[in-house]
Design an enzyme around this catalytic site. Structure first.
Site, PDB file in Angstrom:
ATOM      1  N   TRP A 109      -4.945   3.955   7.332  1.00 33.30           N
ATOM      2  CA  TRP A 109      -4.406   2.785   8.029  1.00 33.30           C
ATOM      3  C   TRP A 109      -4.344   3.034   9.521  1.00 33.30           C
ATOM      4  O   TRP A 109      -3.590   3.889  10.000  1.00 33.30           O
ATOM      5  CB  TRP A 109      -3.002   2.485   7.496  1.00 33.30           C
ATOM      6  CG  TRP A 109      -2.363   1.237   8.014  1.00 33.30           C
ATOM      7  CD1 TRP A 109      -2.823  -0.038   7.920  1.00 33.30           C
ATOM      8  CD2 TRP A 109      -1.097   1.140   8.694  1.00 33.30           C
ATOM      9  NE1 TRP A 109      -1.940  -0.926   8.489  1.00 33.30           N
ATOM     10  CE2 TRP A 109      -0.867  -0.224   8.966  1.00 33.30           C
ATOM     11  CE3 TRP A 109      -0.130   2.078   9.070  1.00 33.30           C
ATOM     12  CZ2 TRP A 109       0.279  -0.671   9.618  1.00 33.30           C
ATOM     13  CZ3 TRP A 109       1.016   1.643   9.716  1.00 33.30           C
ATOM     14  CH2 TRP A 109       1.218   0.275   9.991  1.00 33.30           C
ATOM     15  N   ARG A 110      -5.166   2.319  10.251  1.00 30.38           N
ATOM     16  CA  ARG A 110      -4.972   2.207  11.699  1.00 30.38           C
ATOM     17  C   ARG A 110      -3.945   1.098  11.904  1.00 30.38           C
ATOM     18  O   ARG A 110      -4.175  -0.050  11.535  1.00 30.38           O
ATOM     19  CB  ARG A 110      -6.287   1.881  12.399  1.00 30.38           C
ATOM     20  CG  ARG A 110      -6.122   1.676  13.891  1.00 30.38           C
ATOM     21  CD  ARG A 110      -7.418   1.333  14.601  1.00 30.38           C
ATOM     22  NE  ARG A 110      -7.087   0.882  15.946  1.00 30.38           N
ATOM     23  CZ  ARG A 110      -6.976  -0.387  16.310  1.00 30.38           C
ATOM     24  NH1 ARG A 110      -7.227  -1.360  15.450  1.00 30.38           N
ATOM     25  NH2 ARG A 110      -6.631  -0.689  17.556  1.00 30.38           N
ATOM     26  N   ALA A 111      -2.806   1.459  12.479  1.00 23.42           N
ATOM     27  CA  ALA A 111      -1.653   0.553  12.464  1.00 23.42           C
ATOM     28  C   ALA A 111      -1.944  -0.745  13.193  1.00 23.42           C
ATOM     29  O   ALA A 111      -2.481  -0.755  14.307  1.00 23.42           O
ATOM     30  CB  ALA A 111      -0.447   1.250  13.079  1.00 23.42           C
ATOM     31  N   ASP A 112      -1.542  -1.846  12.558  1.00 22.38           N
ATOM     32  CA  ASP A 112      -1.585  -3.159  13.191  1.00 22.38           C
ATOM     33  C   ASP A 112      -0.212  -3.579  13.703  1.00 22.38           C
ATOM     34  O   ASP A 112      -0.087  -4.609  14.344  1.00 22.38           O
ATOM     35  CB  ASP A 112      -2.098  -4.201  12.198  1.00 22.38           C
ATOM     36  CG  ASP A 112      -1.196  -4.351  10.988  1.00 22.38           C
ATOM     37  OD1 ASP A 112      -0.299  -5.202  11.034  1.00 22.38           O
ATOM     38  OD2 ASP A 112      -1.367  -3.612  10.006  1.00 22.38           O
ATOM     39  N   HIS A 159      -8.336  -1.723   9.287  1.00 23.49           N
ATOM     40  CA  HIS A 159      -8.152  -1.974  10.717  1.00 23.49           C
ATOM     41  C   HIS A 159      -8.864  -0.988  11.630  1.00 23.49           C
ATOM     42  O   HIS A 159      -8.575  -0.956  12.837  1.00 23.49           O
ATOM     43  CB  HIS A 159      -6.654  -2.001  11.094  1.00 23.49           C
ATOM     44  CG  HIS A 159      -5.838  -2.906  10.253  1.00 23.49           C
ATOM     45  ND1 HIS A 159      -4.539  -2.618   9.901  1.00 23.49           N
ATOM     46  CD2 HIS A 159      -6.131  -4.094   9.666  1.00 23.49           C
ATOM     47  CE1 HIS A 159      -4.070  -3.580   9.137  1.00 23.49           C
ATOM     48  NE2 HIS A 159      -5.014  -4.485   8.973  1.00 23.49           N
ATOM     49  N   GLU A 210      -8.811  -4.570   5.332  1.00 19.05           N
ATOM     50  CA  GLU A 210      -8.693  -5.577   6.373  1.00 19.05           C
ATOM     51  C   GLU A 210      -9.424  -5.062   7.595  1.00 19.05           C
ATOM     52  O   GLU A 210      -9.264  -3.890   7.986  1.00 19.05           O
ATOM     53  CB  GLU A 210      -7.226  -5.852   6.724  1.00 19.05           C
ATOM     54  CG  GLU A 210      -6.544  -6.762   5.743  1.00 19.05           C
ATOM     55  CD  GLU A 210      -5.152  -7.155   6.225  1.00 19.05           C
ATOM     56  OE1 GLU A 210      -4.630  -8.147   5.694  1.00 19.05           O
ATOM     57  OE2 GLU A 210      -4.605  -6.481   7.123  1.00 19.05           O
ATOM     58  N   GLN A 245       0.815  -1.212   0.000  1.00 19.18           N
ATOM     59  CA  GLN A 245       0.000   0.000   0.000  1.00 19.18           C
ATOM     60  C   GLN A 245       0.855   1.272   0.000  1.00 19.18           C
ATOM     61  O   GLN A 245       1.994   1.296   0.455  1.00 19.18           O
ATOM     62  CB  GLN A 245      -0.927  -0.005   1.219  1.00 19.18           C
ATOM     63  CG  GLN A 245      -2.058  -1.018   1.129  1.00 19.18           C
ATOM     64  CD  GLN A 245      -1.682  -2.388   1.605  1.00 19.18           C
ATOM     65  OE1 GLN A 245      -0.508  -2.703   1.810  1.00 19.18           O
ATOM     66  NE2 GLN A 245      -2.681  -3.241   1.784  1.00 19.18           N
TER      67      GLN A 245
END
Length: 638
Positions: free
Chosen positions: A473-476, A509, A530, A186
């Site tokens: 993006w909410r960080a994973d 996320h 995701e 991404q």
């Protein structure tokens, strides 16, 4: 295999693949980067050119009179600094003035690391020619106990390549001579690139395995045969290709000459192909004209287009002299930048990180906000990072927003929803379908590099907006600030405006709906999602009797909406027993249509019960890999 850190735990599918300064000299710059990791600087002006503008200490400008060896040392030094800096604070722009770089005997071949933009400074891609290659390879990370190797492209984010031509010239490595590799995931766009002399490979098959990739986005490019390989999903827009090798889960083509034939999603066909893109506007870009003057070119918006914007000559559009921009550098105050915007200046953010305690505010129609080197805005004290008033034709491009420790209501807000309506219920003079506001390569991160919180990442209140490639993006994973109660964020993208088109919509996320679309006549071409990894239990991730939250939610009052090529995946590694009732939720109306949907359960962790509204599926957690389910159309034909 066991879940691995970062994102390598998500990929077990084995796809089919085909392998058919301001004033320092460039040599001194390379030494400085390699030995002291100091910032790069622009090159001195030559006798035949005007002095270059000051584009900040992390912008490097090359011209074709420079030695290939000196250029090679500089770009290699920047790559060495950035190749593993996934959560680092370096930001770089590498710019090439018009001309030719490298030869068949002495090619220029280099790799692009994190937070690095590589771009030509010509008006057309052919104005800058590189004999060699510009590439991204796998990162080989420490393997898990049950792995022999862990070489992947799954976390090759945040970099770009644009506005130049590459005549591929190989070296001594036989495998590396088979393609120009762009193994990315991404937020790593390729735009306005012409490649000849070899295949383009979107995976790196020359390193050890597993070689997974999870991209990506290409636009306005003329390409040879493309090896898609392990790429799980990809959008190619307004380009031409000589061929395309294969698919994994979701490959979408919009206005691409030579694209493979699309069809209903099945095990044997995961291509979605649209003959033309309904509305598009290419990203603004810097260029140097024949007199040595610096400008920003702003392409026109076009309807129902296919192929590159430059196939018949120069892209249609207009030029803005750089002296009409406020050229910002990290440390400039928000007050100073906003004064320039209020005065009618456009804004160029040079590479670096901008910590802002109040929003940057776009107030005039047609203003351009352009970032170089993934310039990053970090809103502090709970502020919004950037906002626009209700004005038409704004262009925002090449920016990254990184949430601060205090919760922000949003990171970027387009339009206010506060303007009075006229007698017919319209917002007069605030939007124009012929001159849409455009967001190009605008990326959002909540947590990962540091603690961050934001209720929403992108909010679009305005009408007639193109979202052309975004990743929320909410960080994973990361070095700091990752956890269910730590990097809190409800929604990645909230669309309230009408007549909004998204081409390349990535949102991952978030803790509630990843996308909420309330506006009328919305369209999405390609969606990748995701669901959150880290919900601690089902009670923490459900609303009413509905388990989890859908990745893509169309508002209950919407009467017209259409989307093509939609993917949603689940991997709930904290509690593998979790379920999501639906991946997509839409109102039951004939004007709301979805085409080609896929759901995936990754690595035996989490189940999606249905594709959309209780129809299709399930994708069930199962040992030994990933399970999928498809739905070609919704509503389903009787």
């Amino acid at each position: 295999m066991l879940p691995l850190p970062r994102r390598s735990h998500r990929r077990t599918h084995s796809p089919r693949t085909s392998t058919s300064g301001r004033r320092l000299g460039v040599a001194a710059l390379a030494v400085a980067l390699a030995t002291t990791v100091s910032a790069a600087v622009a090159t001195p002006a030559t006798a035949s050119s005007k002095p270059d503008p000051d584009l900040g200490p992390n912008t490097v400008v090359f011209d074709p009179s420079m030695s290939v060896d000196d250029i090679q040392k500089t770009v290699d030094a920047i790559h060495a600094k950035q190749v593993d800096a996934e959560m680092g604070d370096g930001r770089y722009a590498i710019l090439f003035k018009p001309g030719t770089y490298g030869t068949a005997e002495h090619p220029l071949r280099f790799q692009v690391g994190y937070y690095t933009e590589v771009a030509g400074l010509g008006l057309n891609p052919g104005d800058v020619k590189i004999n060699g290659a510009v590439e991204v390879y796998n990162r080989c990370l420490p393997p898990a106990p049950d792995q022999e190797s862990n070489c992947i492209a799954l976390v090759n984010f945040w970099r770009s390549l644009s506005n130049l031509s590459i005549n591929f010239v190989g070296g001594s490595d036989g495998c590396r001579n088979s393609a120009n590799f762009w193994a990315v995931s991404q937020a790593a766009p390729m735009r306005r690139v012409e490649l000849t002399g070899a295949n383009l490979s979107l995976m790196d098959y020359c390193t050890a395995g597993p070689q997974y990739a999870s991209g990506g986005f290409i636009a306005d490019s003329k390409l040879p045969f493309v090896v898609s390989g392990s790429q799980q999903q990809f959008l190619t827009r307004n380009s031409s290709v000589d061929g395309w090798s294969n698919f994994v889960w979701n490959q979408v083509f919009s206005g691409v000459e030579g694209a493979p034939a699309g069809g209903p999603f099945t095990d044997d066909n995961k291509y979605t192909t649209l003959a033309a893109t309904p509305v598009s506007r290419e990203k603004p870009f810097l260029y140097v004209d024949g007199k040595g003057k610096w400008n920003v070119f702003v392409p026109d918006a076009v309807k129902d287009s296919a192929g590159t914007s430059w196939k018949s000559g120069t892209t249609a559009g207009s030029s803005i002299p750089l002296n009409r921009f406020y050229v910002a550098k990290p440390g400039d105050s928000v007050k100073k930048i906003n004064q320039a915007l209020y005065a009618g200046k456009h804004l160029l953010l040079t590479p670096g990180i901008y910590h802002n305690s109040s929003p940057l505010t776009v107030v005039h129609p047609n203003q351009v906000v352009l970032g170089l080197g993934l310039a990053t805005i970090v809103p502090e004290n709970g502020s919004v990072g950037l906002r626009t008033l209700d004005v038409k034709g704004v262009k925002i491009a090449g920016l990254m927003f990184d949430a601060g420790a205090t919760n922000s209501p949003s990171l970027l807000t387009v339009g206010t929803r506060l303007s009075k309506l006229d007698a017919l219920g319209r917002k007069p003079h605030l939007s124009d379908p012929a001159n849409p506001t455009t967001l190009s390569d605008v990326f959002f991160r909540v947590g990962g590099a540091h603690q961050g919180r934001a209720t929403q990442s992108l909010v679009v209140n305005a009408n007639n907006v193109i979202i052309d490639h975004t990743w929320a993006w909410r960080a994973d994973h990361g070095t700091d600030g990752v956890g269910w109660t730590v990097n809190t964020a409800e929604t990645g993208v909230l669309v309230n405006g009408n007549d909004v088109l998204a081409t390349g919509l990535f949102s991952e996320h978030y803790q509630k709906y990843n996308v909420v679309w309330n506006g009328e006549r919305g369209r999405t071409i390609f969606f990748q999602n995701e669901l959150p990894y880290d919900a601690p239990n089902q009670a923490a991730w459900q609303h009413g009797s509905t388990l989890g939250y859908a990745g893509y939610k169309v508002g209950d009052k919407v009467t017209t909406h259409e989307a093509w090529g939609l993917g949603s995946y689940i991997y709930t590694n904290v509690d593998p027993t979790l379920h999501a009732t639906n991946a997509f939720e839409v109102p039951e109306r004939s004007g709301v249509k979805l085409h080609n949907m896929i759901i995936v359960s990754l690595n035996n962790a989490g189940t999606i019960d249905h594709v959309v509204n209780g129809v299709g599926g399930p994708a069930v957690a199962a040992p030994g890999g990933s399970t999928t389910a498809y739905l070609a159309e919704y509503p389903v034909a009787p």
